[in-house]
Each structure stands twice: as structure tokens, then as C-alpha cells.
Design a protein around this motif. Structure first.
Motif, PDB file in Angstrom:
ATOM      1  N   THR A   1      75.164 -32.642 123.766  1.00 34.59           N
ATOM      2  CA  THR A   1      74.385 -33.244 122.679  1.00 34.59           C
ATOM      3  C   THR A   1      75.113 -34.443 122.081  1.00 34.59           C
ATOM      4  O   THR A   1      74.543 -35.536 121.941  1.00 34.59           O
ATOM      5  N   TYR A   2      76.377 -34.224 121.713  1.00 34.41           N
ATOM      6  CA  TYR A   2      77.172 -35.316 121.134  1.00 34.41           C
ATOM      7  C   TYR A   2      77.310 -36.480 122.128  1.00 34.41           C
ATOM      8  O   TYR A   2      77.240 -37.653 121.739  1.00 34.41           O
ATOM      9  N   THR A   3      77.497 -36.139 123.408  1.00 33.41           N
ATOM     10  CA  THR A   3      77.678 -37.193 124.422  1.00 33.41           C
ATOM     11  C   THR A   3      76.436 -38.068 124.531  1.00 33.41           C
ATOM     12  O   THR A   3      76.536 -39.289 124.709  1.00 33.41           O
ATOM     13  N   SER A   4      75.238 -37.459 124.412  1.00 37.92           N
ATOM     14  CA  SER A   4      74.000 -38.246 124.469  1.00 37.92           C
ATOM     15  C   SER A   4      73.944 -39.261 123.332  1.00 37.92           C
ATOM     16  O   SER A   4      73.484 -40.401 123.518  1.00 37.92           O
ATOM     17  N   VAL A   5      74.420 -38.861 122.154  1.00 38.90           N
ATOM     18  CA  VAL A   5      74.419 -39.787 121.011  1.00 38.90           C
ATOM     19  C   VAL A   5      75.450 -40.894 121.238  1.00 38.90           C
ATOM     20  O   VAL A   5      75.209 -42.065 120.897  1.00 38.90           O
ATOM     21  N   ILE A   6      76.601 -40.529 121.833  1.00 47.35           N
ATOM     22  CA  ILE A   6      77.615 -41.547 122.166  1.00 47.35           C
ATOM     23  C   ILE A   6      77.027 -42.570 123.129  1.00 47.35           C
ATOM     24  O   ILE A   6      77.206 -43.789 122.968  1.00 47.35           O
ATOM     25  N   VAL A   7      76.285 -42.090 124.129  1.00 44.74           N
ATOM     26  CA  VAL A   7      75.646 -42.984 125.110  1.00 44.74           C
ATOM     27  C   VAL A   7      74.623 -43.880 124.416  1.00 44.74           C
ATOM     28  O   VAL A   7      74.517 -45.080 124.704  1.00 44.74           O
ATOM     29  N   ALA A   8      73.864 -43.286 123.484  1.00 46.11           N
ATOM     30  CA  ALA A   8      72.849 -44.074 122.771  1.00 46.11           C
ATOM     31  C   ALA A   8      73.492 -45.244 122.034  1.00 46.11           C
ATOM     32  O   ALA A   8      72.992 -46.372 122.074  1.00 46.11           O
TER      33      ALA A   8
ATOM     34  N   ILE B   1      81.209 -40.929 116.680  1.00 49.77           N
ATOM     35  CA  ILE B   1      80.545 -39.686 117.114  1.00 49.77           C
ATOM     36  C   ILE B   1      81.517 -38.817 117.920  1.00 49.77           C
ATOM     37  O   ILE B   1      81.542 -37.593 117.778  1.00 49.77           O
ATOM     38  N   LEU B   2      82.357 -39.468 118.755  1.00 54.43           N
ATOM     39  CA  LEU B   2      83.374 -38.710 119.489  1.00 54.43           C
ATOM     40  C   LEU B   2      84.322 -38.006 118.526  1.00 54.43           C
ATOM     41  O   LEU B   2      84.689 -36.839 118.743  1.00 54.43           O
ATOM     42  N   SER B   3      84.714 -38.695 117.461  1.00 53.71           N
ATOM     43  CA  SER B   3      85.604 -38.088 116.465  1.00 53.71           C
ATOM     44  C   SER B   3      84.934 -36.897 115.801  1.00 53.71           C
ATOM     45  O   SER B   3      85.588 -35.878 115.519  1.00 53.71           O
ATOM     46  N   ARG B   4      83.613 -36.981 115.557  1.00 53.19           N
ATOM     47  CA  ARG B   4      82.883 -35.837 114.987  1.00 53.19           C
ATOM     48  C   ARG B   4      82.914 -34.646 115.944  1.00 53.19           C
ATOM     49  O   ARG B   4      83.057 -33.494 115.529  1.00 53.19           O
ATOM     50  N   LEU B   5      82.781 -34.935 117.217  1.00 48.19           N
ATOM     51  CA  LEU B   5      82.840 -33.864 118.222  1.00 48.19           C
ATOM     52  C   LEU B   5      84.232 -33.230 118.237  1.00 48.19           C
ATOM     53  O   LEU B   5      84.361 -31.989 118.266  1.00 48.19           O
ATOM     54  N   GLU B   6      85.268 -34.053 118.203  1.00 45.51           N
ATOM     55  CA  GLU B   6      86.639 -33.521 118.214  1.00 45.51           C
ATOM     56  C   GLU B   6      86.889 -32.661 116.974  1.00 45.51           C
ATOM     57  O   GLU B   6      87.493 -31.581 117.063  1.00 45.51           O
ATOM     58  N   PHE B   7      86.410 -33.117 115.838  1.00 45.84           N
ATOM     59  CA  PHE B   7      86.605 -32.368 114.594  1.00 45.84           C
ATOM     60  C   PHE B   7      85.859 -31.034 114.658  1.00 45.84           C
ATOM     61  O   PHE B   7      86.376 -29.991 114.230  1.00 45.84           O
TER      62      PHE B   7
ATOM     63  N   ASP C   1      84.765 -33.233 126.857  1.00 45.23           N
ATOM     64  CA  ASP C   1      85.103 -33.280 128.274  1.00 45.23           C
ATOM     65  C   ASP C   1      85.319 -34.727 128.707  1.00 45.23           C
ATOM     66  O   ASP C   1      85.271 -35.655 127.891  1.00 45.23           O
ATOM     67  N   SER C   2      85.562 -34.902 129.987  1.00 45.54           N
ATOM     68  CA  SER C   2      85.853 -36.242 130.505  1.00 45.54           C
ATOM     69  C   SER C   2      84.670 -37.181 130.323  1.00 45.54           C
ATOM     70  O   SER C   2      84.846 -38.393 130.161  1.00 45.54           O
ATOM     71  N   ILE C   3      83.434 -36.622 130.326  1.00 44.24           N
ATOM     72  CA  ILE C   3      82.252 -37.479 130.153  1.00 44.24           C
ATOM     73  C   ILE C   3      82.171 -37.995 128.725  1.00 44.24           C
ATOM     74  O   ILE C   3      81.889 -39.176 128.485  1.00 44.24           O
ATOM     75  N   ALA C   4      82.420 -37.119 127.742  1.00 40.97           N
ATOM     76  CA  ALA C   4      82.376 -37.536 126.336  1.00 40.97           C
ATOM     77  C   ALA C   4      83.432 -38.602 126.064  1.00 40.97           C
ATOM     78  O   ALA C   4      83.134 -39.668 125.485  1.00 40.97           O
ATOM     79  N   PHE C   5      84.681 -38.319 126.471  1.00 40.80           N
ATOM     80  CA  PHE C   5      85.743 -39.309 126.280  1.00 40.80           C
ATOM     81  C   PHE C   5      85.430 -40.596 127.047  1.00 40.80           C
ATOM     82  O   PHE C   5      85.564 -41.709 126.522  1.00 40.80           O
TER      83      PHE C   5
ATOM     84  N   GLY D   1      93.605 -45.888 123.056  1.00 39.57           N
ATOM     85  CA  GLY D   1      93.801 -44.842 122.054  1.00 39.57           C
ATOM     86  C   GLY D   1      92.983 -43.598 122.390  1.00 39.57           C
ATOM     87  O   GLY D   1      93.459 -42.461 122.265  1.00 39.57           O
ATOM     88  N   ILE D   2      91.731 -43.799 122.821  1.00 36.49           N
ATOM     89  CA  ILE D   2      90.891 -42.659 123.221  1.00 36.49           C
ATOM     90  C   ILE D   2      91.485 -41.993 124.469  1.00 36.49           C
ATOM     91  O   ILE D   2      91.484 -40.765 124.607  1.00 36.49           O
ATOM     92  N   LEU D   3      92.024 -42.829 125.365  1.00 36.40           N
ATOM     93  CA  LEU D   3      92.648 -42.290 126.578  1.00 36.40           C
ATOM     94  C   LEU D   3      93.810 -41.366 126.210  1.00 36.40           C
ATOM     95  O   LEU D   3      93.973 -40.302 126.823  1.00 36.40           O
ATOM     96  N   ARG D   4      94.609 -41.737 125.214  1.00 38.83           N
ATOM     97  CA  ARG D   4      95.756 -40.909 124.822  1.00 38.83           C
ATOM     98  C   ARG D   4      95.287 -39.612 124.159  1.00 38.83           C
ATOM     99  O   ARG D   4      95.912 -38.560 124.352  1.00 38.83           O
ATOM    100  N   ARG D   5      94.178 -39.666 123.412  1.00 41.07           N
ATOM    101  CA  ARG D   5      93.618 -38.425 122.844  1.00 41.07           C
ATOM    102  C   ARG D   5      93.105 -37.515 123.956  1.00 41.07           C
ATOM    103  O   ARG D   5      93.231 -36.291 123.909  1.00 41.07           O
ATOM    104  N   MET D   6      92.555 -38.143 124.940  1.00 39.47           N
ATOM    105  CA  MET D   6      92.079 -37.399 126.113  1.00 39.47           C
ATOM    106  C   MET D   6      93.250 -36.738 126.837  1.00 39.47           C
ATOM    107  O   MET D   6      93.172 -35.572 127.276  1.00 39.47           O
TER     108      MET D   6
END
Length: 916
Positions: free
Chosen positions: A619-626, A642-648, A661-665, A687-692
Motif C-alpha cells: 500500500t505504502y509503495t503504491s503511494v510512493i510510486v504515485a 511516505i517511505l519514512s512513514r512506512l519505516e516509522f 522491502d527492496s521495492i519500497a526503498f 541516504g536511502i540506500l544506507r537506510r536500506m
């Protein structure tokens, strides 16, 4: 001829002459000798003579009854009843029971229980008090057997109780035997009546107390096995505690049956008794399979079949024996015990026996095997057998009661092919076509299977459209098949399957079918559940709209979603489909709406009643794509938020369904890679890569891969950050280390990775970037020639390397080196199969020459060579002509011109240029 003799008899009444008796005996003898070819009317004439002349001599009565007993049907039974009644009416002192016995056997043959019972009552009424002439136990058995194939088991119980009372009162000749109980149990089983534990116990006692010669009698043993077969069949349905305890020891009772069989079969009984025993025994074993004693029972049944075959008798084994053994091995719990292979062997044995003797084969033999193979993952084998069966049916060697049986077999195979792991879509469509070709009736299951299979197939889209329309048209023409919501769902899924930017009308077709289904449901006053649209229908339409990637489809998606809410409260699947559609809207409005839906889901999930709507990673990934597709300046910023919301959410709940997952990141990183001229894009992506990377370390799951690394490199390339090339090279080395030392082969650099590094180098201010780019490109070429297909350089790789040469800034020597490298790059490109060229590669080559050539003479020489090659390949487009005009005017002036003195090159010079 015989009938003409009857005409000579005068129609006198009441005359009983010996001459008439003698004449009748002669006529009956004549009838007997020509019985097979005589007309029934001759028997009727003889009967009229006997009754009309009041002839009651027993020999005549018996002879006429015997002749009638050879005729089939209930009409013969009526004539025999009339003859018997005539004999009883005119005979005072009965001295024989043979007429009773003949007529009773006829009623038994016709399975006319009520007539047999009435005759037995009459026999008892006339001769019940006579010690020798009263009805024997065998007469009662004939009546019981006649009733055993009907539902009226109560009469059989009454007869049993009468016999038991008679035996207790001293009539030992009427003591019930195992045959008595066998017939009673058959009647109870047929009528689905209750089985009394006392009956079973008395049956056991009757056999246990019988003398040895009776227990070894073939007929008695047959009924013993038959009785146990019925008991085993009822065992699982019985609720009587004591009887359940008796049934709990199946194996003990079966072993007891085995002992009797072995003793009996070694006495070499008649063919009929052996066959009946085999049938009863195998039937018993079928019930044992249902009692979860499967494998042993199947093996015993096969051994019995082998024994019957070993007798080498003409008519053994019966078809019934093969059918029963095949039914045993067709049980689902035996699939893992080589059941499919054993069934194939049984079929070969059966066909060898019957086809060689030109005997017809019942359809049920094939149906059971086809069902088994379709269920256990051998649907392709089932399809071959089905085709073999169709060939035999065309040769008229198959016995079938109706074509609906063939329909069932096709359905088994179609469903089996649909559910197999390795789909055989072409075979499934071929079978569907053959079904139409052979005019095999289709039912609602057929169309459901075919449409569902087409909608989920891996066939080309053009074929999907063709086959789906064919099946749907055929369904609409079926007057007796009601098109249900399931059929509509499958057809809508077909249109969703093929929907794409190039086939946008597929989504309109899906919407049209949904409209049609809703209207049909309304016409039924919302009472026909078979026409009620399901959530899946709406979700499929939304998916079809999403796949068009048309920004204008967002309003249609909203409309379908609102219509869904009229029937259902959307579930997580419906919300996810809606978000996927919005993600393809590719505008700010779609992205904003997607985030609103996510907010709505989060709010609803906070209530206990709607926790099932809690958003997940998808769900979150679809919003990231949007957001990533929204094309607004701050799209990447919003995607990362939105990714940060998913992580939280994951950190707060620890729920695996919220773990990024790898798709969201990767989607968030991709958003930054699409951002142009943003200096911090590369840093934010990394920075996102390092969080991943940290998430991978904490979870133990592999997340990093070449795609995300490459997108970070692309982000640096587009950021125009000063040290972007250094960052790109560092990331490239990191990828190699992850793959070589860390064991994550998903991080191995590929063509796109290397090309992105080359592009970043070309944009850098390094003085030696041309040499560095050539070194990387040479490594790609060597690895590709060595067999590594994932790093095959393409036209973009060579163009990027040429771009490094074109933009080299330095001394005259360095610029000369850049020209040499540009020439070597083109020589390499033309020396091996790296794919077709493009206008861009020649444009970049000309640019390199124009920037780095020492003088106008060298420029003209190199440009002429490059342009000649470009024209020869057919890639001279307008951009190259403009470049020549501005950078190499001496060459431009030499180009062909038209009558208006305008440059107009031959068509073949640009024949491979893609038209916009």
C-alpha cells in the motif's frame, strides 16, 4: 406352422379329454424346440387353451411356465401368475411345489419384490402346514434378493424376524443363514436404513456356528464377503456405539474374509462364483480405502485382479472388477503411492483384453483415470488420454449413457491444466477448440475454466483477446447456460490482462461488462446472487484502468471505486487496486488522491472493527510510486516522506507486513534518480540506500541489488554534483565487493550500471575521463566476449564513452588522445555484435571530432568518415544535419540539394531513423 395346428382344435368348453392333454403336451414340446424363434403370441395361445379348457395336469402347467420363464419383462410374470392361479383354483390336492418355485424365480429375476412376497404368502397359505411342501428357506431368499435392490428394506426385516421366530419355535429348516443376512443388509444399505447391532451379531453367530462344509460352500462364502462389503460401506455412517466398536477393527474382519477366500479359491469353484467373490471382495476393499487403510487395500484389490486374470478364463476379469480396482487407485490419498502409473498399467491391461476381442469399453473406466491424472498434476497426460478416448468414441468402441459424461472429462482436464504449476496455456486452448469441433456439450464449469484460464494465461495479448472473445461469444449463444457473475468476472479479468497504453479500449470493454452485470442484477430486484457483482469485478476494472497509464483514467477509477462502495465496504485488495491505478495517473492530482486514501486507511485501521484495512508495505509503495510519477518539482521529497512513514510504522508495530522491502526503498531512490538538476539528489538517494543497508543487516533479509545501486548512480549523474563521478566510481566498487566478498550476487554490476557510471564520468570535469571511460568500456567488452551477457555494452554505453571524449578539456595532447579514443570506440562498436547504432552515437562522434580535432582539415576528414558511415547505416536524421551545419560547414555545403537550393538527402540515408 404351430399356430395353424391350434386352429384345428374345436372351441369346446369344459372338455377334458386325454387327446387334448396329449395334444397340448405335443404343442408345448414343439414350442420348447423352437423357443428361440417362436412368437410370444403362440405362448399366449397355449395359455388360453390351458386356461380355457381348464387343463390342470401338472406336467402341462410346469412346461408352459418354463416356456414363459424364458421370456423377458413383467408381462411374462403376469401370464405366469395367471397360469399358477388357474392351476391352484382347479387342483384340490397339491402334490408339488415346482410351479411355485418357477414363478417365484421369475419374480426374483425381474426384481419384483412385492409380487414375490405375495406369491410366498400364497404358497404358505396353501401348503404352510405341510412338512415337505411348505416354502423352504431358499424361497424366502428369492424374495429377499428381489427386495434387496429396492428401497423397501422394512419388508426384508419383517421376513428376517419371521424366520428367526420360526427357528426359535422349532422349525430348524428356516434357520437364517449368512445368505439371509446378506440380502437383508443389502436392502438396508440400498434404502439407507439403520443397521442394528444385533443383526450384525446374529449374522456373525450364524456363520460361526455353521458346519465346516457350509462355511466352505462357495455361495455361502460369497454372501459372507458381500455382507461384509455392505457393513464396511455403512461403517463410517453408523452412530451406534456398539456397532462403531465392531467397525473399529476393520483389519481383523478383513483378515477373516481373506482366510475364507483363500480356502475357497483353492477349491477351484465355478467361474460365476469366483467372479462374484472377486466383486464383493474388491468392493469391501474400496470401503477400506475410505477408512484410511488405503495403500494396503489397493494392493489387495490389485492382487485379486491379478488372480482373476491368472485363471485365464474367457470372461474374467469382468469390466466391473477393473472398474472397482481403478476406483480404489483413483482415491486422492493414494496419489503419492504411484497411483497414476498403476492406473496407466490397469488401463493398458483392460484395453488389451477388450479391444483385441472387439468388446466395447464403458466410459467410466476413462473418466476415473482422467479425473485422477487431472487432480495429481498430470493434466497433460490426462489430455492425451482424453484425445485417445475421443478417437475410440468416434470408432464406436465406447459405451456411454450421455454426452454430459464427456463434458465432465473435458472439465477435469481443463481445470487440471489451469491449476498446474507449469501452465500449458496452448494445450488448454487447443482442448477448448477440440471440444467445439466435436460438438461436445459445454456447461457453466467449462466456460468458467476456459475464461479464467485465458485471463491468467501467458499467451500474447493478441491471442488472449481472440480466444476470450471466441469463448464469450460461444457462451452468449448457449441458451441453456446462464451467464453468471463468475463468467463476467473472468471476462473482465481478460480485458484487464491485456489493458495497456496501446490498448486503452480494453479498459472500456471491462467497464462495459461491469455496467451490464450491474444492470442484470438490478433487473433481478437484487435477489439473484449468481448475478451479484463481487469486489473482484470492481478491482479488475480498476486494474484495467490502471494499466492504461492514462492520467484521464483517474476520474473513471474514482467512479468505479464509488460504485463498489454501494455494494461492499472496500477491503485491503480493493484499496490496493485503487492505489495502483492512482500510481499510474502520473500527475499531481493522482498523487494527492493516493495519499488521501492512505490517510483514510490508516484512520480506519485504528478502530477495532476495521483493523483488516491496515495498510501494508504494498500500500505504502503504491503511494510512493504515485508521488514518483507525479512530475512535480518536489515529487522525490514527497515519495521519501511516505517511505519514512512506512519505516516509522514498522518500527512502532514490528509487524512483518509493514517491513520496507527492496521495492519500497528502490521506488523512493528511483524518485530521486528522476529529479534533474537537484544538487542534493545523489546524496538523498544514497541516504536511502544506507537506510536500506541497515534494514538488511537488522532483518537478515537480502534487500540490496544492482537496480537500487544503479538508480543512486543515476541520481548522482543528474544532480550535476561536482564529485558525482567519484561517488559513482565508489558505488561501482562497493557493488563489486558486495558481490565478490559479501556473496550477494544481486549486486553484480550490469550493463545499465556501467553505462550510468560512463554517463556520470562524461559529465564530470576530470581531465582523464576519456581514458577512464574507455577502460570501463573495454572491461565490459572483454567480459561480454568472455560470456558474461549481463554486461553486454549497447549503443548507450558507447555513446556515453564517446560523450566523455567529446567533452574532454585539456592540453592539445589530451585532446588528440580523445580523438584517437573516439575512433577506437567506433572501431570496437562496428567489430562485434553490440546491437544496432542510432543517430545519437553518430551525432556524439561528430561532436567529439568537432571539439577535439586539431585543425579544420582533420575535422573535415574525420567528419566525412563518420558521416559516410552514418548515411550507409541509414541513421542521418535532422539533428545530425544541424550539427554539420553549425560545426562542420565545409561538409554541410557538399550535401545534395533540391531545386530550391535546400539540403535534401536521399531517403536511404535516413531509412532506419525512428519516426516520431
Amino acid at each position: 406352422m404351430i399356430l395353424s395346428v391350434f386352429k384345428l382344435i374345436p372351441p369346446t368348453t369344459g372338455v377334458r379329454s386325454s387327446r387334448l392333454h396329449c395334444f397340448l403336451r405335443k404343442q408345448l414340446h414343439a414350442l420348447s424346440t423352437v423357443a428361440e424363434s417362436s412368437d410370444t403370441s403362440e405362448l399366449e395361445r397355449s395359455t388360453k387353451i390351458l386356461i380355457g379348457q381348464s387343463l390342470v395336469e401338472e406336467s402341462n402347467v410346469v412346461a408352459l411356465l418354463k416356456e414363459w420363464s424364458k421370456e423377458s419383462g413383467n408381462e411374462s410374470s403376469k401370464h405366469m401368475d395367471n397360469i399358477l392361479q388357474h392351476w391352484l383354483n382347479h387342483t384340490k390336492n397339491l402334490k408339488s411345489t415346482e410351479p411355485f418355485d418357477i414363478v417365484l424365480k421369475k419374480h426374483n429375476e425381474n426384481r419384483n419384490g412385492s409380487s414375490a412376497a405375495s406369491l410366498l404368502d400364497l404358497w404358505g397359505e396353501k401348503l404352510g402346514g405341510h412338512l415337505e411342501l411348505s416354502p423352504p428357506l431358499s424361497a424366502f431368499h428369492l424374495v429377499l434378493e428381489a427386495y434387496s435392490s429396492t428401497d423397501n428394506y422394512q419388508v426384508c426385516l419383517d421376513i428376517l424376524f419371521h424366520l428367526e421366530r420360526s427357528h426359535l419355535n422349532g422349525n430348524y429348516a428356516l434357520k437364517p443363514t449368512i445368505e439371509t443376512y446378506s440380502h437383508v443388509l443389502s436392502a438396508i444399505f440400498k434404502g439407507q436404513g439403520p443397521i442394528n447391532n444385533e443383526i450384525v451379531t446374529r449374522m456373525q453367530d450364524s456363520f460361526g456356528t455353521a458346519p465346516p462344509e457350509e462355511r466352505q460352500c462357495p455361495k455361502a462364502c460369497y454372501h459372507w464377503v458381500k455382507a461384509h462389503s455392505k457393513l464396511f460401506g455403512c461403517g463410517r455412517k453408523c452412530e451406534h456405539p456398539e456397532l462403531m466398536a465392531w467397525f473399529s477393527d476393520f483389519d481383523k474382519n478383513l483378515r477373516q474374509t481373506d482366510v475364507l477366500l483363500n480356502a475357497l479359491l483353492h477349491n477351484d469353484p465355478s467361474e460365476r462364483i469366483v467372479s462374484l467373490l472377486g466383486t464383493a471382495y474388491i468392493s469391501t476393499l474400496i470401503t477400506m480405502v475410505k477408512a484410511e487403510a488405503g495403500l494396503e487395500s489397493a494392493r489387495r484389490a490389485t492382487e485379486m485382479l491379478d488372480y482373476l486374470e491368472s485363471l485365464k478364463l474367457e470372461d474374467l476379469p469382468w469390466t466391473e472388477h477393473f472398474r472397482l480396482v481403478i476406483s480404489i487407485w483413483a482415491q486422492e490419498q493414494l496419489f503419492e503411492h504411484n497411483a497414476p502409473e498403476i492406473l496407466q498399467d490397469l488401463l493398458h491391461r483392460y484395453e488389451d483384453r477388450h479391444l483385441s476381442s472387439n468388446k466395447k469399453i464403458p466410459l467410466i473406466i476413462y473418466e476415473r483415470i482422467i479425473w485422477t491424472w487431472s487432480q495429481c498434476g498430470k493434466a497433460e497426460k490426462a489430455a492425451d488420454l482424453l484425445r485417445h478416448f475421443m478417437r475410440l468414441s468416434e470408432e464406436r468402441t465406447i459405451i456411454m449413457s450421455s454426452k454430459s459424461q464427456i463434458t465432465r472429462m473435458f472439465n477435469y482436464v481443463l481445470l487440471g491444466l489451469f491449476h498446474e504449476n507449469e501452465r500449458k496455456d496452448n494445450l488448454l486452448i487447443d482442448l477448448w477448440t477440440e471440444m467445439q469441433k466435436h460438438n461436445v456439450p459445454r456447461d457453466h464449469i467449462t466456460y468458467s475454466a476456459v475464461l479464467k484460464a485465458i485471463s491468467t494465461s501467458r499467451l500474447p495479448k493478441e491471442r488472449v483477446v481472440k480466444e476470450a472473445i471466441n469463448a464469450w461469444t460461444a457462451l452468449q449463444s448457449e441458451a441453456e447456460i446462464k451467464t453468471s457473475a463468475r463468467h463476467y468476472g473472468s471476462m473482465i479479468s481478460c480485458w484487464a490482462r491485456v489493458s495497456s497504453p496501446g490498448l486503452k479500449n480494453a479498459a472500456d470493454k471491462a467497464i462495459g461488462l461491469l455496467d451490464e452485470l450491474e444492470n442484470l442484477y438490478k433487473e433481478s430486484n437484487s435477489e439473484d446472487d449468481d448475478l451479484k457483482p463481487h469486489q473482484a469485478h470492481f478491482s479488475s476494472v480498476i486494474t484495467a484502468l490502471a494499466r492504461t497509464r492514462d492520467p484521464q483514467s483517474v476520474s473513471k477509477v474514482d467512479d468505479v471505486f464509488d460504485r463498489m462502495k454501494l455494494h461492499y465496504e472496500p477491503d485491503i485488495i480493493a484499496y490496493s487496486s485503487f492505489l495502483r491505478a492512482l500510481a499510474n495517473g502520473r500527475n499531481e492530482e493522482s498523487a494527492k488522491r493516493a495519499e488521501e486514501i492512505l490517510d483514510e486507511m490508516e484512520t480506519k485501521a485504528d478502530t477495532a472493527e476495521e483493523k483488516h484495512l491496515r495498510p501494508n508495505t504494498v500500500t505504502y509503495t503504491s503511494v510512493i510510486v504515485a508521488h514518483s510519477n507525479s512530475k512535480v518539482p518536489d515529487a522525490a521529497e514527497k515519495a521519501e516522506r511516505i517511505l519514512s512513514r512506512l519505516e516509522f510504522a514498522f518500527q512502532r508495530s514490528g509487524d512483518s507486513i509493514l517491513q520496507p522491502d527492496s521495492i519500497a526503498f528502490g521506488t523512493a531512490i528511483n524518485a530521486w534518480s528522476k529529479t534533474r538538476d537537484c544538487v542534493e539528489a545523489g546524496e538523498r538517494a544514497e541516504g536511502i540506500l544506507r537506510r536500506m543497508e541497515a534494514m538488511e543487516k537488522d532483518s537478515g533479509k537480502t534487500l540490496l541489488n544492482a537496480i537500487v545501486y544503479t538508480n543512486v548512480i543515476v541520481a548522482y549523474w543528474r544532480s550535476r554534483q561536482k564529485n558525482a563521478a567519484d561517488k559513482a566510481l565508489d558505488l561501482l566498487e562497493e557493488m563489486k565487493n558486495k558481490a565478490d566478498e559479501g556473496g550477494n550476487i544481486d549486486c553484480l554490476p550490469d550493463t545499465r550500471t556501467y553505462t550510468s557510471v560512463l554517463q556520470t564520468l562524461a559529465r564530470s570535469s576530470r581531465s582523464n575521463k576519456a581514458d577512464m571511460a574507455w577502460k570501463i568500456l573495454s572491461k565490459m567488452c572483454d567480459d561480454y566476449r568472455g560470456g558474461n551477457l549481463t554486461v553486454r555494452p549497447n549503443v548507450f554505453s558507447f555513446t556515453a564513452c564517446l560523450n566523455a571524449c567529446a567533452h574532454t578539456v585539456g592540453t592539445a595532447e589530451e585532446r588528440k588522445r580523445a580523438v584517437e579514443l573516439a575512433l577506437r570506440i567506433m572501431v570496437e562498436f562496428n567489430s562485434y555484435d553490440y546491437g544496432p547504432p542510432s543517430p545519437a552515437i553518430y551525432r556524439t562522434l561528430l561532436l567529439a571530432f568537432s571539439h577535439q580535432a586539431e585543425n579544420a582539415s582533420d575535422l573535415l576528414k574525420y567528419a566525412t568518415i563518420a558521416f559516410s558511415r552514418c548515411c550507409q547505416e541509414g541513421y542521418a536524421d535532422d539533428s545530425i544535419l544541424i550539427l554539420l551545419e553549425t560545426k562542420v560547414p565545409a561538409l554541410y555545403e557538399k550535401l545534395p540539394r533540391n531545386h530550391l537550393n535546400q539540403v535534401e538527402i536521399p531517403l536511404e540515408w535516413s531509412m532506419n531513423v525512428k519516426k516520431s
